[in-house]
Write a protein that holds these residues in place. Structure first.
Motif, PDB file in Angstrom:
ATOM      1  N   PRO A  45       0.805  -1.233   0.000  1.00 17.82           N
ATOM      2  CA  PRO A  45       0.000   0.000   0.000  1.00 17.82           C
ATOM      3  C   PRO A  45       0.834   1.277   0.000  1.00 17.82           C
ATOM      4  CG  PRO A  45      -0.924  -1.584   1.543  1.00 17.82           C
ATOM      5  CD  PRO A  45       0.355  -2.171   1.050  1.00 17.82           C
ATOM      6  N   LEU A  67      -9.574  -0.097  -7.552  1.00 19.89           N
ATOM      7  CA  LEU A  67      -8.946  -0.993  -6.589  1.00 19.89           C
ATOM      8  C   LEU A  67     -10.028  -1.673  -5.759  1.00 19.89           C
ATOM      9  CD1 LEU A  67      -5.991   1.190  -5.222  1.00 19.89           C
ATOM     10  CD2 LEU A  67      -5.792  -0.849  -6.655  1.00 19.89           C
ATOM     11  N   GLU A  70     -10.616  -3.051   0.090  1.00 24.46           N
ATOM     12  CA  GLU A  70      -9.559  -3.246   1.088  1.00 24.46           C
ATOM     13  C   GLU A  70      -8.264  -2.588   0.650  1.00 24.46           C
ATOM     14  OE1 GLU A  70      -7.150  -6.877   3.372  1.00 24.46           O
ATOM     15  OE2 GLU A  70      -8.819  -7.330   2.009  1.00 24.46           O
ATOM     16  N   ASP A  71      -7.875  -2.797  -0.626  1.00 25.09           N
ATOM     17  CA  ASP A  71      -6.644  -2.195  -1.137  1.00 25.09           C
ATOM     18  C   ASP A  71      -6.754  -0.677  -1.170  1.00 25.09           C
ATOM     19  OD1 ASP A  71      -5.463  -4.647  -1.468  1.00 25.09           O
ATOM     20  OD2 ASP A  71      -5.981  -4.834  -3.589  1.00 25.09           O
ATOM     21  N   GLU A  74      -6.336   0.667   2.438  1.00 27.05           N
ATOM     22  CA  GLU A  74      -4.949   0.601   2.911  1.00 27.05           C
ATOM     23  C   GLU A  74      -4.075   1.627   2.191  1.00 27.05           C
ATOM     24  OE1 GLU A  74      -3.775  -3.419   2.300  1.00 27.05           O
ATOM     25  OE2 GLU A  74      -4.804  -4.185   4.086  1.00 27.05           O
ATOM     26  N   THR A  75      -4.332   1.816   0.896  1.00 25.29           N
ATOM     27  CA  THR A  75      -3.547   2.782   0.122  1.00 25.29           C
ATOM     28  C   THR A  75      -3.848   4.209   0.552  1.00 25.29           C
ATOM     29  OG1 THR A  75      -3.517   1.288  -1.788  1.00 25.29           O
ATOM     30  CG2 THR A  75      -3.058   3.615  -2.204  1.00 25.29           C
TER      31      THR A  75
END
Length: 460
Positions: A45, A67, A70-71, A74-75
């Motif tokens: 991330p 995305l 979840e990604d 986090e990013t």
């Protein structure tokens, strides 16, 4: 019309306006970037965040939309504040809500805290009630305190549980917790009574009551209104992975984790570095240039006034300089050497104030230490400069005046560099704020006055 209805109508207007102002995106706008993330080129991330921050806002929004939730969460948590704000303001409200729901409460709070109140209320209204309530509670704390940076996703156990029961409880709760470093033991009134590392918990004999593990424990916690810098100092001093945060009655509210402390130390070091020279303490290359001008200009005016004082000192000795032009050649040596000495003392003192609690007695003893350093280095450098000036001019008296002036100004620079942060601290100001500007004014003005004064008195 009731106040509640008015509020909902206002939020609908904000949401509608937000939708109308969104940047237009489609997957065709960012095919290479999406492919890079999905192929694992920026799998972590933090790497993805750095990559996305360098894209146009249209591509940033496109990336976050494509995305996984979840990604994306986090990013977004790894991005700088300004980038987070720009993306959330331009995302579709439903997409933004899904991402915020996936983030830890403290990270989501940090993002929402940067938004204007109306936009924030729109997003909070669409979050699930439990998530929205938890975020609102965190938003109520001062962001510069322990409460403002704490994480509430922690493992809480009753002290009456056995080790086996506690482990079973943790297995059920672990999926929803972000930081499984410690388990926090509370009594019936939810007051913090102890902390167990998960390692120690797993090593407990079956049937051991958790309360038995607290007999020899020294509990360390911080109040919710403790300044975040002090929290960072405590956490780094004891080398904990997390530090519990409590209210005035000792009830457990959350924890501050080591990753938050790293961010705090990094931010404070950056603020000190920028503040020393009069730049904005939260300024970056992405800050709007007019905003930078607004922040820097007042300190440049102050620096101009300080420089005017030094120029006036030189003007007072215009006749001496006219009679002996070599004085003009040697003046910068005195000012520069003293300024460098002061900067060294200044850096040491600001670092000391940044990494330890302010101790008035210890800090002023540090000033005496810097004076000793300045006196000895000034003596050594002065003797070398005296030799150099004598060889260059064949004028022993000029060399002696130069050495005396340089030694005195270096001592003054060391004293000023060590004292300015403490004086600012005593006045309730940031010790680093424009301290370099004040130091330069002292070393230049006083250095010129000492050198030209002594030269006029003994040579001209």
């Amino acid at each position: 019309m009731t106040d509640t209805k008015k509020q909902h109508d206002k939020q609908d207007e904000v949401a509608k306006a937000s939708e109308e102002n969104k940047v237009v995106t489609s997957k065709n706008n960012c095919p290479d970037e999406v492919k890079a993330i999905f192929s694992g080129e920026f799998a972590h991330p933090a790497d993805a965040a750095d990559h996305i921050e360098n894209l146009s806002i249209e591509k940033q929004v496109c990336m976050m939309e494509h995305l996984s939730t979840e990604d994306a969460a986090e990013t977004l948590a790894e991005m700088e504040d300004r980038a987070q704000t720009d993306i959330i303001e331009n995302l579709d409200v439903d997409v933004a809500v899904r991402i915020l729901s996936e983030m830890s409460p403290d990270d989501a709070t940090d993002v929402l805290d940067e938004l204007d109140e109306e936009h924030r209320d729109v997003l909070l209204e669409r979050l699930e009630d439990d998530d929205a309530e938890e975020i609102r509670n965190l938003l109520a704390f001062d962001p510069d305190t322990a409460g403002g940076i704490m994480n509430t996703e922690i493992i809480i156990l009753g002290q009456e549980l056995t080790a086996d029961q506690a482990i079973m409880h943790i297995r059920r709760e672990m999926e929803d917790k972000e930081i499984p470093y410690y388990a926090y033991l509370v009594d019936d009134a939810e007051r913090l009574v102890g902390v167990l590392s998960l390692r120690n918990l797993l090593l407990c004999r079956p049937g051991t009551v958790l309360e038995e593990k607290l007999s020899d424990q020294s509990l360390i916690s911080v109040l919710f209104d403790e300044d975040k810098e002090n929290v960072a100092h405590i956490l780094s001093r004891y080398n904990f992975m997390a530090l519990p945060v409590v209210d005035y009655e000792g009830r457990l509210l959350g924890v501050v984790t080591y990753d938050d402390v790293i961010d705090i130390i990094h931010d404070e070091a950056t603020e000190d570095m920028l503040g020393m020279v009069g730049a904005g303490q939260d300024e970056t290359v992405d800050t709007p240039w007019l905003e930078s001008v607004k922040v820097r200009l007042p300190w440049l005016f102050i620096n101009m006034l300080n420089s005017s004082v030094s120029a006036y000192v030189v003007f007072l000795f215009e006749g001496s300089i006219a009679q002996m032009a070599i004085l003009a050649v040697l003046m910068p040596i005195v000012a520069n050497q003293a300024g460098n000495t002061g900067q060294q003392a200044l850096a040491v003192m600001i670092r000391q104030l940044a990494v330890e609690r302010f101790d008035r007695g210890k800090s002023w003893k540090a000033v005496l230490r810097e004076a000793k350093v300045g006196a000895l280095t000034g003596l050594i450098v002065s003797l070398l400069v005296m030799l150099g000036v004598f060889l260059f001019t064949q004028n022993l008296l000029l060399a002696q005046v130069m050495a005396a002036s340089l030694g005195l100004d270096m001592l003054l620079g060391a004293l000023a560099g060590a004292s300015i942060p403490l004086i600012l601290k005593e006045l309730g100001r940031d010790p680093a704020q424009a301290s370099s500007i004040f130091l330069t004014a002292i070393t230049d003005g006083c250095g010129f006055l000492i050198f030209l004064g002594l030269a006029t008195m003994f040579i001209v």
